[in-house]
Design an enzyme around this catalytic site. Structure first.
Site, PDB file in Angstrom:
ATOM      1  N   CYS A 165       0.875  -1.168   0.000  1.00  0.00           N
ATOM      2  CA  CYS A 165       0.000   0.000   0.000  1.00  0.00           C
ATOM      3  C   CYS A 165       0.915   1.221   0.000  1.00  0.00           C
ATOM      4  CB  CYS A 165      -0.875  -0.009   1.247  1.00  0.00           C
ATOM      5  SG  CYS A 165       0.091   0.048   2.759  1.00  0.00           S
TER       6      CYS A 165
ATOM      7  N   HIS B 236       3.068   2.291  10.682  1.00  0.00           N
ATOM      8  CA  HIS B 236       2.090   2.090  11.762  1.00  0.00           C
ATOM      9  C   HIS B 236       1.989   3.261  12.730  1.00  0.00           C
ATOM     10  CE1 HIS B 236       1.466  -1.957  10.617  1.00  0.00           C
ATOM     11  NE2 HIS B 236       2.545  -2.475  11.138  1.00  0.00           N
TER      12      HIS B 236
ATOM     13  N   CYS C 169       2.225   6.556   8.153  1.00  0.00           N
ATOM     14  CA  CYS C 169       1.300   6.721   7.020  1.00  0.00           C
ATOM     15  C   CYS C 169       0.363   7.905   7.293  1.00  0.00           C
ATOM     16  CB  CYS C 169       0.488   5.435   6.857  1.00  0.00           C
ATOM     17  SG  CYS C 169      -0.835   5.611   5.669  1.00  0.00           S
TER      18      CYS C 169
ATOM     19  N   GLU D 271       0.100  -0.151  15.598  1.00  0.00           N
ATOM     20  CA  GLU D 271      -0.787   0.985  15.287  1.00  0.00           C
ATOM     21  C   GLU D 271      -1.714   1.277  16.464  1.00  0.00           C
ATOM     22  OE1 GLU D 271      -3.108   0.857  11.584  1.00  0.00           O
ATOM     23  OE2 GLU D 271      -4.607   2.054  12.619  1.00  0.00           O
TER      24      GLU D 271
ATOM     25  N   THR E 210      -6.808   0.906  11.253  1.00  0.00           N
ATOM     26  CA  THR E 210      -7.021   1.047   9.797  1.00  0.00           C
ATOM     27  C   THR E 210      -7.066  -0.278   9.027  1.00  0.00           C
ATOM     28  OG1 THR E 210      -4.648   1.304   9.470  1.00  0.00           O
ATOM     29  CG2 THR E 210      -5.930   3.321   9.710  1.00  0.00           C
TER      30      THR E 210
ATOM     31  N   CYS F  69      -8.951   1.639   6.459  1.00  0.00           N
ATOM     32  CA  CYS F  69      -8.311   2.096   5.223  1.00  0.00           C
ATOM     33  C   CYS F  69      -8.909   1.349   4.033  1.00  0.00           C
ATOM     34  CB  CYS F  69      -6.811   1.836   5.326  1.00  0.00           C
ATOM     35  SG  CYS F  69      -5.921   2.228   3.822  1.00  0.00           S
TER      36      CYS F  69
ATOM     37  N   SER G  54      -1.174  -9.926   9.641  1.00  0.00           N
ATOM     38  CA  SER G  54      -2.579 -10.278   9.901  1.00  0.00           C
ATOM     39  C   SER G  54      -3.416  -9.991   8.659  1.00  0.00           C
ATOM     40  CB  SER G  54      -3.125  -9.558  11.141  1.00  0.00           C
ATOM     41  OG  SER G  54      -2.726  -8.234  11.168  1.00  0.00           O
TER      42      SER G  54
ATOM     43  N   SER H  66       1.543  -5.942   2.512  1.00  0.00           N
ATOM     44  CA  SER H  66       2.936  -5.920   2.961  1.00  0.00           C
ATOM     45  C   SER H  66       3.822  -6.825   2.096  1.00  0.00           C
ATOM     46  CB  SER H  66       3.005  -6.378   4.422  1.00  0.00           C
ATOM     47  OG  SER H  66       2.326  -7.616   4.571  1.00  0.00           O
TER      48      SER H  66
HETATM   49  S1  SF4 Z   1      -3.452   3.075   6.580  1.00  0.00           S
HETATM   50 FE1  SF4 Z   1      -2.230   1.234   6.689  1.00  0.00          FE
HETATM   51  S2  SF4 Z   1      -2.997  -0.043   4.984  1.00  0.00           S
HETATM   52 FE2  SF4 Z   1      -3.722   2.047   4.607  1.00  0.00          FE
HETATM   53  S3  SF4 Z   1      -2.181   2.968   3.269  1.00  0.00           S
HETATM   54 FE3  SF4 Z   1      -1.613   3.467   5.378  1.00  0.00          FE
HETATM   55  S4  SF4 Z   1      -0.191   1.870   6.012  1.00  0.00           S
HETATM   56 FE4  SF4 Z   1      -1.280   1.144   4.212  1.00  0.00          FE
END
Ligand code: SF4
Length: 296
Positions: A12, A74, A96, A128, A164, A198, A227, A270
């Site tokens: 992602c 995270h 992120c 996270e 998320t 997300c 996971s 991932s």
């Molecule tokens: S929230 Fe998590 S799954 Fe969504 S883009 Fe960000 S790192 Fe990736």
């Protein structure tokens, strides 16, 4: 011969950004510390370790001084930033933006109405979730299932958020149950929730189901610790019983197929694209080499 990689699979943007930040730094520096696994994929962590990335745990982080440390996608709780300041550690923050935004929302709500309860639907101890709880001085209650709702004090307002990467269906069940509980007590206006899952994750389940049905066999590539990977693999398996979970290229050799078998290759958020490409290459080599009759 039909061997294809799912175009929606792979990192992602949050993970991609963290990995690229590390790679860029390591082009001009011999090493870089990263707090926790940069990605839940052992093979990718090994590749980055060879470039100089050093994964450290929180206990080790506390002992560091005057250095640089990467914060992965995270995110981290405020305590990490305080330690960094005290120990003159320069943080290279690759949290992120979606996670950062969620941390900000939770913090604002916590500070605005301290008598209310912050609920987080997530996995206890997940990086996270630890970062999100930290926004509330660790007062937020982590919910994993409908059963956990017994610990909620329904005489106080509640604000619900989700990690998320959580499952949207399960989150909807929790929302419905809490709505019902507060309604029964005539306090429905005291329950608030936000859909903070997300879409890069929640949309994947439907996409991967469609992808898995389009091939004779699926090779699902993911780290064993992911996971998101385990969840998406289960989704593949339900859609296509001939789905195989693989975390390293050599495992391709243990799976029986022949050159007439159409194979779809996919993975988690991932899973690096290069690893899926290597798997594809190995499958094609096998198909053009000595074909075996599938018995799996
Ligand atoms: S929230 Fe998590 S799954 Fe969504 S883009 Fe960000 S790192 Fe990736």
């Amino acid at each position: 011969m039909k061997v294809e990689i799912d175009t929606h699979s792979g990192f992602c943007f949050g993970v991609m950004d963290a990995v690229q930040t590390a790679e860029k730094w390591l082009q001009t520096h011999p090493s870089l510390y990263c707090l926790g696994d940069i990605v839940h994929n052992e093979v990718e962590v090994e590749r980055l370790s060879k470039l100089g990335l050093k994964i450290i745990r929180h206990e080790q982080f506390k002992e560091l001084h005057d250095t640089h440390v990467l914060i992965r996608a995270h995110g981290e709780p405020p305590e990490t930033y305080e330690i960094a300041k005290k120990n003159r550690i320069q943080l290279i923050d690759a949290t992120c933006p979606v996670v950062l935004n969620l941390q900000k929302k939770i913090k604002e709500q916590y500070l605005a109405e301290k008598e209310s309860q912050i609920l987080i639907f997530g996995k206890p101890g997940h990086a996270e979730v630890v970062g999100l709880q930290g926004q509330t001085d660790n007062e937020a209650i982590v919910i994993t299932s409908v059963e956990d709702l017994q610990q909620i004090d329904t005489s106080r307002p509640a604000y619900l958020y989700a990690q998320t990467t959580q499952n949207l269906e399960k989150y909807t069940q929790i929302i419905e149950k809490l709505t019902e509980i507060y309604k029964k007590e005539g306090r429905e206006t005291d329950f608030h929730y936000q859909d903070t899952i997300c879409r890069r994750v929640s949309n994947r389940a439907e996409q991967i189901k469609t992808f898995a049905k389009a091939y004779d066999m699926i090779l699902f590539v993911s780290g064993e610790k992911s996971s998101n990977g385990l969840y998406l693999y289960q989704t593949c398996l339900t859609a296509n019983p001939r789905s195989h979970f693989i975390f390293k290229i050599d495992q391709v050799d243990e799976i029986l197929f022949d050159s007439n078998t159409s194979i779809g290759i996919c993975g988690a958020t991932s899973t690096p694209m290069w690893l899926m490409e290597e798997v594809k290459k190995r499958v094609e080599e096998r198909m053009t080499g000595t074909p075996k009759n599938e018995t799996a």
